[in-house]
Scaffold this motif. Structure first.
Motif, PDB file in Angstrom:
ATOM      1  N   LEU A  13       0.822  -1.205   0.000  1.00 19.37           N
ATOM      2  CA  LEU A  13       0.000   0.000   0.000  1.00 19.37           C
ATOM      3  C   LEU A  13       0.859   1.258   0.000  1.00 19.37           C
ATOM      4  CD1 LEU A  13      -2.841  -1.006   2.502  1.00 19.37           C
ATOM      5  CD2 LEU A  13      -2.931  -0.958   0.004  1.00 19.37           C
ATOM      6  N   ASP A  14       1.976   1.218   0.703  1.00 16.34           N
ATOM      7  CA  ASP A  14       2.880   2.367   0.724  1.00 16.34           C
ATOM      8  C   ASP A  14       3.499   2.592  -0.654  1.00 16.34           C
ATOM      9  OD1 ASP A  14       4.453   4.432   2.199  1.00 16.34           O
ATOM     10  OD2 ASP A  14       6.132   3.156   1.618  1.00 16.34           O
ATOM     11  N   ALA A  15       3.864   1.507  -1.349  1.00  7.80           N
ATOM     12  CA  ALA A  15       4.441   1.641  -2.685  1.00  7.80           C
ATOM     13  C   ALA A  15       3.430   2.173  -3.693  1.00  7.80           C
ATOM     14  CB  ALA A  15       4.991   0.300  -3.159  1.00  7.80           C
ATOM     15  N   LEU A  16       2.151   1.886  -3.471  1.00  5.85           N
ATOM     16  CA  LEU A  16       1.115   2.345  -4.393  1.00  5.85           C
ATOM     17  C   LEU A  16       0.627   3.763  -4.074  1.00  5.85           C
ATOM     18  CD1 LEU A  16      -1.090  -0.855  -4.859  1.00  5.85           C
ATOM     19  CD2 LEU A  16       0.914  -0.107  -6.159  1.00  5.85           C
ATOM     20  N   ASP A  17       1.105   4.335  -2.984  1.00  2.03           N
ATOM     21  CA  ASP A  17       0.731   5.699  -2.604  1.00  2.03           C
ATOM     22  C   ASP A  17       1.696   6.671  -3.290  1.00  2.03           C
ATOM     23  OD1 ASP A  17      -0.394   7.907  -1.431  1.00  2.03           O
ATOM     24  OD2 ASP A  17       0.510   7.558   0.547  1.00  2.03           O
ATOM     25  N   LEU A  18       1.376   7.058  -4.507  1.00  2.00           N
ATOM     26  CA  LEU A  18       2.275   7.857  -5.331  1.00  2.00           C
ATOM     27  C   LEU A  18       2.312   9.311  -4.873  1.00  2.00           C
ATOM     28  CD1 LEU A  18       1.211   6.475  -8.827  1.00  2.00           C
ATOM     29  CD2 LEU A  18       3.050   5.650  -7.341  1.00  2.00           C
ATOM     30  N   THR A  19       3.458   9.954  -5.136  1.00  2.00           N
ATOM     31  CA  THR A  19       3.658  11.358  -4.767  1.00  2.00           C
ATOM     32  C   THR A  19       3.523  12.245  -5.994  1.00  2.00           C
ATOM     33  OG1 THR A  19       5.197  10.723  -3.008  1.00  2.00           O
ATOM     34  CG2 THR A  19       5.255  13.020  -3.753  1.00  2.00           C
ATOM     35  N   PRO A  20       2.591  13.211  -6.006  1.00  2.00           N
ATOM     36  CA  PRO A  20       2.465  14.103  -7.162  1.00  2.00           C
ATOM     37  C   PRO A  20       3.660  15.046  -7.260  1.00  2.00           C
ATOM     38  CG  PRO A  20       0.989  14.789  -5.405  1.00  2.00           C
ATOM     39  CD  PRO A  20       1.586  13.491  -4.962  1.00  2.00           C
ATOM     40  N   ASP A  21       4.063  15.349  -8.480  1.00  2.00           N
ATOM     41  CA  ASP A  21       5.131  16.306  -8.722  1.00  2.00           C
ATOM     42  C   ASP A  21       4.546  17.711  -8.623  1.00  2.00           C
ATOM     43  OD1 ASP A  21       7.032  18.067  -9.887  1.00  2.00           O
ATOM     44  OD2 ASP A  21       7.905  16.411 -11.027  1.00  2.00           O
ATOM     45  N   VAL A  24       5.165  19.670 -12.145  1.00  2.00           N
ATOM     46  CA  VAL A  24       4.748  19.147 -13.445  1.00  2.00           C
ATOM     47  C   VAL A  24       3.346  18.548 -13.309  1.00  2.00           C
ATOM     48  CG1 VAL A  24       5.283  17.578 -15.348  1.00  2.00           C
ATOM     49  CG2 VAL A  24       7.143  18.608 -14.013  1.00  2.00           C
ATOM     50  N   PRO A  25       2.345  19.092 -14.000  1.00  2.00           N
ATOM     51  CA  PRO A  25       0.994  18.531 -13.890  1.00  2.00           C
ATOM     52  C   PRO A  25       0.947  17.073 -14.374  1.00  2.00           C
ATOM     53  CG  PRO A  25       0.972  20.696 -14.950  1.00  2.00           C
ATOM     54  CD  PRO A  25       2.402  20.283 -14.865  1.00  2.00           C
ATOM     55  N   ARG A  72      11.226  -2.321 -20.565  1.00  2.00           N
ATOM     56  CA  ARG A  72      12.559  -2.558 -20.009  1.00  2.00           C
ATOM     57  C   ARG A  72      12.421  -3.079 -18.593  1.00  2.00           C
ATOM     58  NH1 ARG A  72      12.804   2.124 -22.881  1.00  2.00           N
ATOM     59  NH2 ARG A  72      14.535   2.399 -24.368  1.00  2.00           N
ATOM     60  N   ALA A  73      13.447  -3.774 -18.139  1.00  2.00           N
ATOM     61  CA  ALA A  73      13.474  -4.206 -16.747  1.00  2.00           C
ATOM     62  C   ALA A  73      13.781  -3.008 -15.859  1.00  2.00           C
ATOM     63  CB  ALA A  73      14.531  -5.291 -16.548  1.00  2.00           C
ATOM     64  N   GLY A  74      12.933  -2.778 -14.849  1.00  2.00           N
ATOM     65  CA  GLY A  74      13.182  -1.697 -13.909  1.00  2.00           C
ATOM     66  C   GLY A  74      14.099  -2.147 -12.790  1.00  2.00           C
ATOM     67  N   VAL A  75      14.743  -1.173 -12.147  1.00  3.85           N
ATOM     68  CA  VAL A  75      15.676  -1.432 -11.049  1.00  3.85           C
ATOM     69  C   VAL A  75      15.005  -1.016  -9.746  1.00  3.85           C
ATOM     70  CG1 VAL A  75      17.960  -0.941 -10.102  1.00  3.85           C
ATOM     71  CG2 VAL A  75      17.632  -1.009 -12.586  1.00  3.85           C
ATOM     72  N   VAL A  76      14.951  -1.912  -8.769  1.00  5.60           N
ATOM     73  CA  VAL A  76      14.185  -1.639  -7.550  1.00  5.60           C
ATOM     74  C   VAL A  76      14.788  -0.524  -6.700  1.00  5.60           C
ATOM     75  CG1 VAL A  76      13.227  -3.964  -7.405  1.00  5.60           C
ATOM     76  CG2 VAL A  76      15.394  -3.453  -6.265  1.00  5.60           C
ATOM     77  N   THR A  77      16.069  -0.241  -6.869  1.00  6.43           N
ATOM     78  CA  THR A  77      16.725   0.769  -6.036  1.00  6.43           C
ATOM     79  C   THR A  77      16.549   2.187  -6.573  1.00  6.43           C
ATOM     80  OG1 THR A  77      18.791   0.335  -7.224  1.00  6.43           O
ATOM     81  CG2 THR A  77      18.437  -0.838  -5.147  1.00  6.43           C
ATOM     82  N   GLU A  78      15.935   2.355  -7.741  1.00  5.39           N
ATOM     83  CA  GLU A  78      15.754   3.677  -8.335  1.00  5.39           C
ATOM     84  C   GLU A  78      14.282   4.058  -8.336  1.00  5.39           C
ATOM     85  OE1 GLU A  78      17.464   3.837 -12.198  1.00  5.39           O
ATOM     86  OE2 GLU A  78      19.400   3.005 -11.565  1.00  5.39           O
ATOM     87  N   PRO A  79      13.977   5.342  -8.115  1.00  7.71           N
ATOM     88  CA  PRO A  79      12.569   5.772  -8.157  1.00  7.71           C
ATOM     89  C   PRO A  79      12.004   5.661  -9.569  1.00  7.71           C
ATOM     90  CG  PRO A  79      14.022   7.674  -8.011  1.00  7.71           C
ATOM     91  CD  PRO A  79      14.897   6.462  -7.825  1.00  7.71           C
ATOM     92  N   ILE A  80      10.679   5.618  -9.650  1.00  5.31           N
ATOM     93  CA  ILE A  80       9.969   5.555 -10.937  1.00  5.31           C
ATOM     94  C   ILE A  80       9.117   6.804 -11.062  1.00  5.31           C
ATOM     95  CG2 ILE A  80       8.420   4.220 -12.402  1.00  5.31           C
ATOM     96  CD1 ILE A  80       9.012   1.781 -10.696  1.00  5.31           C
ATOM     97  N   SER A  81       9.173   7.433 -12.231  1.00  4.47           N
ATOM     98  CA  SER A  81       8.303   8.568 -12.535  1.00  4.47           C
ATOM     99  C   SER A  81       7.149   8.087 -13.401  1.00  4.47           C
ATOM    100  CB  SER A  81       9.081   9.664 -13.269  1.00  4.47           C
ATOM    101  OG  SER A  81      10.094  10.206 -12.440  1.00  4.47           O
ATOM    102  N   PHE A  82       5.967   8.635 -13.168  1.00  3.95           N
ATOM    103  CA  PHE A  82       4.766   8.260 -13.924  1.00  3.95           C
ATOM    104  C   PHE A  82       4.192   9.520 -14.565  1.00  3.95           C
ATOM    105  CE2 PHE A  82       5.367   5.192 -10.574  1.00  3.95           C
ATOM    106  CZ  PHE A  82       5.187   3.980 -11.226  1.00  3.95           C
ATOM    107  N   ALA A  83       4.272   9.571 -15.888  1.00  5.85           N
ATOM    108  CA  ALA A  83       3.761  10.713 -16.643  1.00  5.85           C
ATOM    109  C   ALA A  83       2.451  10.316 -17.307  1.00  5.85           C
ATOM    110  CB  ALA A  83       4.786  11.148 -17.685  1.00  5.85           C
ATOM    111  N   VAL A  84       1.382  11.032 -16.986  1.00  4.55           N
ATOM    112  CA  VAL A  84       0.046  10.708 -17.480  1.00  4.55           C
ATOM    113  C   VAL A  84      -0.334  11.681 -18.601  1.00  4.55           C
ATOM    114  CG1 VAL A  84      -2.389  10.437 -16.887  1.00  4.55           C
ATOM    115  CG2 VAL A  84      -0.612   9.831 -15.214  1.00  4.55           C
ATOM    116  N   GLU A  85      -0.832  11.124 -19.694  1.00  3.23           N
ATOM    117  CA  GLU A  85      -1.324  11.915 -20.821  1.00  3.23           C
ATOM    118  C   GLU A  85      -2.843  11.777 -20.886  1.00  3.23           C
ATOM    119  OE1 GLU A  85      -0.851  12.193 -25.712  1.00  3.23           O
ATOM    120  OE2 GLU A  85       0.324  10.734 -24.546  1.00  3.23           O
TER     121      GLU A  85
END
Length: 290
Positions: A13-21, A24-25, A72-85
């Motif tokens: 649940l913590d991993a799915l609680d995304l942080t808005p930028d 950047v909208p 691509r394979a993601g790396v667990v130690t790096e953050p992920i950005s999610f850009a929504v169109e």
């Protein structure tokens, strides 16, 4: 400050609680949960991308389908950005595209469609007869709990979901019968919030654990096949009705085809009372040593 360990469910649940930028909208960031292989779990990034899209949609519209490609394979130690169109906002349907990025490169591209609740024709396939109750099926903890191996500990004790294979698992060896059919009971280990979008995202999260298992069963292999290489390529999902992921759900699975180093897994998901709530398809790269 408490030093009590965080439960696997709380960690998801913590991993799915995304942080808005804030600058950047329609862009969000998230982190990944540890995995034995060091790669981002496909179900996690799939659920995160869906929730990012859902953050830009009116609350009365729930996802009814998604189509995604793992790039691509993601790396667990790096953050992920999610850009929504924002692709479309219609009277009944809303469409969004989400790119999940690490280091500026996409690891997942997803399109999801959302819909307001509407009346219409209503029918569904029935759940197969004679399926044992989940209480009568061994869990991953029953099968792997005493094995001192990182992968066994992860799936038996650190997973947020209780997984129970009706016809025997393929964790430790191939199935007795070579078949592409599989039935699996799933349930979150702990109660979850009353959030319909979250439950749909968690259904996407959970299914990635087993979607390619029918390919292994039909080819006479298991998760411990030496030299095997397996990875999700794409994922399609349709939600038909609401379901709680902290109640037992039955995955009725098949593998209709495999060729060219790829295998296709399909699933229908039923509630315990027999209601069809989702249909899923996933193709994966599945390669075995000569």
């Amino acid at each position: 400050m408490s030093d009590a360990p965080v439960s696997p469910t709380a960690a998801v649940l913590d991993a799915l609680d995304l942080t808005p930028d804030p600058t950047v909208p329609d862009q969000f960031s998230g982190h990944s949960l540890p995995q034995p292989n060091g790669r981002v779990f496909g179900g996690q990034v799939l659920a995160q991308a869906l929730l990012a899209a859902g953050r830009t949609v009116d609350a009365d519209r729930l996802p009814h389908s998604l189509h995604g490609y793992f790039l691509r394979a993601g790396v667990v130690t790096e953050p992920i950005s999610f850009a929504v169109e924002r692709l479309r906002d219609g009277r009944s349907f809303t469409a969004r595209r989400t790119h999940a990025l690490q280091g500026g490169a996409p690891i997942l591209s997803l399109i999801a469609s959302f819909q307001t609740e509407q009346d219409g024709v209503d029918y569904a396939d029935e759940m197969p007869d004679g399926v044992p109750a989940p209480e009568d099926v061994p869990s991953a903890l029953d099968l792997l709990g005493t094995i001192d191996h990182p992968a066994a500990k992860f799936w038996a004790q650190e997973s947020a979901f209780d997984v129970r294979h009706v016809d025997g698992s393929i964790y430790l060896g191939r199935a007795a019968e070579v078949t592409g059919r599989q039935q699996v009971w799933f349930r979150a280990r702990d109660p979850l919030p009353d959030d319909r979008l979250l439950h749909r995202a968690l259904l996407a999260y959970a299914c990635d654990q087993v979607m390619l298992e029918p390919v292994l069963r039909r080819s006479g292999r298991s998760w411990v096949t030496p030299g095997m290489s397996i990875a999700s390529l794409d994922h399609a999902m349709w939600w038909h009705r609401d379901a709680r992921v902290d109640d037992w759900l039955l995955y009725v699975q098949t593998s209709p085809s495999a060729q060219g180093g790829r295998g296709l897994g399909a699933a229908r998901v039923f509630t315990r009372d027999g209601t069809l709530v989702a249909s899923i398809a996933q193709e994966g790269m599945v390669r075995f040593p000569d």
